[in-house]
Design an enzyme around this catalytic site. Sequence first.
Site, PDB file in Angstrom:
ATOM      1  N   LYS A  53       0.836  -1.203   0.000  1.00 38.46           N
ATOM      2  CA  LYS A  53       0.000   0.000   0.000  1.00 38.46           C
ATOM      3  C   LYS A  53       0.876   1.261   0.000  1.00 38.46           C
ATOM      4  O   LYS A  53       0.611   2.221  -0.711  1.00 38.46           O
ATOM      5  CB  LYS A  53      -0.953  -0.029   1.213  1.00 38.46           C
ATOM      6  CG  LYS A  53      -2.058  -1.060   1.044  1.00 38.46           C
ATOM      7  CD  LYS A  53      -2.825  -1.374   2.321  1.00 38.46           C
ATOM      8  CE  LYS A  53      -3.780  -2.555   2.055  1.00 38.46           C
ATOM      9  NZ  LYS A  53      -4.465  -3.044   3.241  1.00 38.46           N
ATOM     10  N   GLN A  97      -4.912  -1.908   9.507  1.00 41.55           N
ATOM     11  CA  GLN A  97      -4.705  -3.204   8.867  1.00 41.55           C
ATOM     12  C   GLN A  97      -5.266  -4.318   9.749  1.00 41.55           C
ATOM     13  O   GLN A  97      -4.912  -4.421  10.926  1.00 41.55           O
ATOM     14  CB  GLN A  97      -3.201  -3.411   8.597  1.00 41.55           C
ATOM     15  CG  GLN A  97      -2.887  -4.660   7.810  1.00 41.55           C
ATOM     16  CD  GLN A  97      -3.437  -4.627   6.377  1.00 41.55           C
ATOM     17  OE1 GLN A  97      -3.337  -3.626   5.681  1.00 41.55           O
ATOM     18  NE2 GLN A  97      -4.027  -5.729   5.955  1.00 41.55           N
ATOM     19  N   ASP A 120     -11.203   2.451   3.565  1.00 42.52           N
ATOM     20  CA  ASP A 120     -11.398   1.005   3.378  1.00 42.52           C
ATOM     21  C   ASP A 120     -12.877   0.705   3.085  1.00 42.52           C
ATOM     22  O   ASP A 120     -13.208  -0.374   2.599  1.00 42.52           O
ATOM     23  CB  ASP A 120     -10.997   0.263   4.666  1.00 42.52           C
ATOM     24  CG  ASP A 120      -9.813  -0.655   4.462  1.00 42.52           C
ATOM     25  OD1 ASP A 120      -9.461  -0.923   3.294  1.00 42.52           O
ATOM     26  OD2 ASP A 120      -9.243  -1.108   5.472  1.00 42.52           O
TER      27      ASP A 120
END
Length: 286
Positions: A53, A97, A120
Amino acid sequence: MPAEIISGKDLAAELKGQMKAEVSKLNDNGISPQLTVILVGNNPASKSYVKGKKKACNETGIDSEVIELSSSITENELLQKIEALNQNDSVHGILVQLPLPEHIREQKVIDAISPDKDVDGFHPVNIGRMMTGTDTFLPCTPYGIITMLKSKNIPLKGKHAVIIGRSNIVGKPVGQLLLNEDATVTYCHSKTENLKKYTQQADILIAAAGKAHFVNEGHIKEGAAVIDVGINRMENGKLTGDVDFEKVKEKASYITPVPGGVGPMTIAMLLKNTIKSAKGLDPLEG
Ligand code: NDP
């Protein structure tokens, strides 16, 4: 004729090129899109995803910061870190995460991220917006899948989409997005009886069970478009999908590879959401 391969790697590269130009224009207007990723603990897979990422942010000119926290951090301490980022105007996207250590409740953490920075697309507010077809941050993997299907003009309207998997991050939302595109959607899961009865009817088959080579040529209808979401590590260390690629590609019309399929698209959509946030999300405008 073997299936056409939809390369997520190539499509993501093309999209990243477009996003780089967009970020440069935003920079000219004094806006620097910024993504902050929180990584808790030492899970090797999580570390590698976070690295990917960060690299993608660098490639497109998006500022990124990775906050690495010890696995012994308390839930409260993590929630306080998130609140500080919510209040920080220079941060446009916050991503925690997953998975988190067992003593931290994942939903509590997701709920703590401001919906306006939830790039997200996991916050219940954004899931609700997606359900009602309101503009929002779409969850990255399902968003990437829809983008791949559209890139090949694969018909969705009126078509039967069958999804293997019903997780909150992949199965459920991809079904919702396909429904929003006027597909007829069937969800299958571990309790589904006679799975093949459903998968053999699919014009579009989404495999997201997390089981290596679980879907074979017997599961699919001639000419189906097959999207392989699975990421499974084999004994030799290599990654493979949920679909037996070599066999299924002889029967499908389109197929995605693993690696190089849905994975790179998931990251590209994260960047897209971060840029969208930097531009200022207005839930009632496209
Ligand atoms: P989960 O483990 O949360 O969900 C798996 C789903 O598959 C569950 O709904 C489960 O059913 C269903 N399932 C399991 N076994 C069977 C079976 N034998 N028959 C039918 N359904 C079954 O996984 P995720 O949704 O998080 O991820 C799925 C896969 O996608 C994983 O390999 C993951 O690594 C990968 N992934 C890839 C991403 C990418 O960017 N490419 C992003 C996210 C995930 P039940 O609900 O009944 O348990």
